[in-house]
Enzyme design. Structure first.
Site, short mmCIF file in Angstrom:
data_model
loop_
_atom_site.label_atom_id
_atom_site.label_comp_id
_atom_site.label_asym_id
_atom_site.label_seq_id
_atom_site.Cartn_x
_atom_site.Cartn_y
_atom_site.Cartn_z
N HIS A 1 -14.21 -2.29 -1.43
CA HIS A 1 -13.27 -1.95 -0.68
C HIS A 1 -13.46 -2.46 0.75
O HIS A 1 -13.39 -2.00 2.06
CB HIS A 1 -13.46 -0.22 -0.33
CG HIS A 1 -12.15 0.36 0.04
ND1 HIS A 1 -11.30 1.15 -0.93
CD2 HIS A 1 -11.29 0.61 1.29
CE1 HIS A 1 -10.00 1.37 -0.27
NE2 HIS A 1 -10.18 1.17 0.99
N SER B 1 0.90 -1.20 0.02
CA SER B 1 -0.03 -0.04 0.03
C SER B 1 0.78 1.21 -0.04
O SER B 1 1.97 1.17 0.51
CB SER B 1 -0.97 -0.19 1.17
OG SER B 1 -1.57 1.21 1.21
#
Length: 360
Positions: free
Chosen positions: A253, A82
């Site tokens: 998500h 990430s």
């Protein structure tokens, strides 16, 4: 306890992590209806069991974004790092011997984005996963209750009490570990080791003005494969293909953005039919077993990504937990294929389902 299923690792993670960290991983947006639907809609799918077929040589090997993968999981092999990950890219490459995929959030500061992409490419990353469903963060009430959304002394005291209630975590992470920072953004965020400073910078950087035009800009900056993550509508999937993306991730998500959005597995079939022959379709959200992987493949996904399951396993047992989790899923997938009478990943299709769910 010897953990066998994701539920087992979840229990162990809950015992080990401070509450605000466990809830951050565990929680979703609003009333968490979409979070629950991600799992429930998978559970509702039924498989056809077939017998007396030659399944002596079942092969679970596949490829994702051109990269070899034993079970079709976009986790571990390969791993997606990430933008806001704790470990910097160089550390991940040094530990694993290969570059991960890189996940990007679009920031208002395009110079910072360009620097991130240049660093990712220089570090060996060749697949970029651009998260497109985060113009603003969802309303996550667990974080509010745990003081994660506040910078007051009272909120800090609440989190400190939760940390002290987990002495094993304190010993391993706070005392025995290194100082934590957001490794890929340390040059962009002044005082980035401070959680409140970092949160303020990130909150200011979310860009609700991002549009399909920015995909053109991103394509000019990035030479490798581009996957767009956060697609739930057929029209958006078609637009992703038209934008030149190499693949999409059907995703809500993890139920952390728009509560009452459809479960990813329910949105998947129509999207796979619409664009699956023209682009690589992956999915995430609610995958909890090798059986779920089979179901996702049968509904048109090329593979899946996972988040919470590997985090729970890591929190519970470190690297050994993640290794064991993936091994269990590999075995589950192989057994499911065997009992469904299919020998190759490419042969899994909707005919192996009794009643494939379909979003209205």
């Amino acid at each position: 306890m010897y953990p066998a299923t994701v539920a087992d690792w979840r229990v162990l993670a809950q015992r080990r992590l401070p509450r605000f960290l466990f809830d951050y991983v565990e929680g979703g947006a609003g009333d968490e209806a979409t979070l629950a639907a991600n799992v429930a809609d998978f559970a509702a799918i039924r498989l056809r069991q077939r017998v007396l077929l030659d399944v002596a040589q079942v092969d679970t090997r596949s490829q994702l974004a051109g990269q070899a993968c034993a079970p079709p999981l976009a986790a571990g092999v390969p791993f997606t790092l990430s933008t806001v990950g704790i470990c910097p890219l160089a550390e991940v490459v040094a530990a694993t011997g290969q570059a991960p995929w890189f996940q990007l959030y679009m920031l208002r500061d395009r110079g910072a984005v360009r620097a991130l992409l240049e660093a990712a490419w220089a570090g060996g990353c060749r697949t970029l996963v651009f998260t497109v469903d985060l113009p603003l963060p969802g309303m996550r009430w667990r974080d509010v209750r745990n003081g994660m959304a506040a910078s007051s002394a009272r909120a800090a005291l609440l989190r400190a009490r939760q940390v002290l209630a987990r002495p094993g975590w304190v010993s391993d992470v706070v005392i025995g570990g290194r100082p934590l920072s957001f490794g890929n953004l340390h040059r962009q965020v002044p005082g980035g080791r401070d959680l409140n400073t970092f949160k303020a910078w990130i909150d200011a950087q979310f860009d609700p003005g991002v549009s399909w035009r920015d995909i053109d800009w991103l394509r000019d900056q990035w030479q490798g494969r581009l996957l767009l993550k956060g697609i739930l509508e057929v029209d958006d999937a078609r637009a992703a293909v038209a934008s030149g993306a190499d693949g999409i991730v059907v995703s809500n998500h993890g139920g952390r953005q728009l509560d009452a959005a459809p479960a990813s597995i329910t949105a998947l079939p129509a999207i796979a039919r619409a664009v699956g022959s023209r682009t690589e379709v992956l999915m995430d959200g609610g995958v909890r077993s090798g059986v779920d992987i089979f179901k996702a493949l049968a509904l048109g996904a090329r593979g899946v990504l996972i988040g919470r399951p590997w985090v729970w396993a890591l929190a519970a047992q470190g690297q050994a937990g993640v290794t064991r989790l993936l091994a269990h899923w590999q075995r589950e997938l192989l057994l499911t294929m065997t009992l469904a009478g299919v020998s190759r990943i490419a042969d899994i299709n909707p005919s192996h389902l009794i009643t494939p769910p379909e979003r209205p």
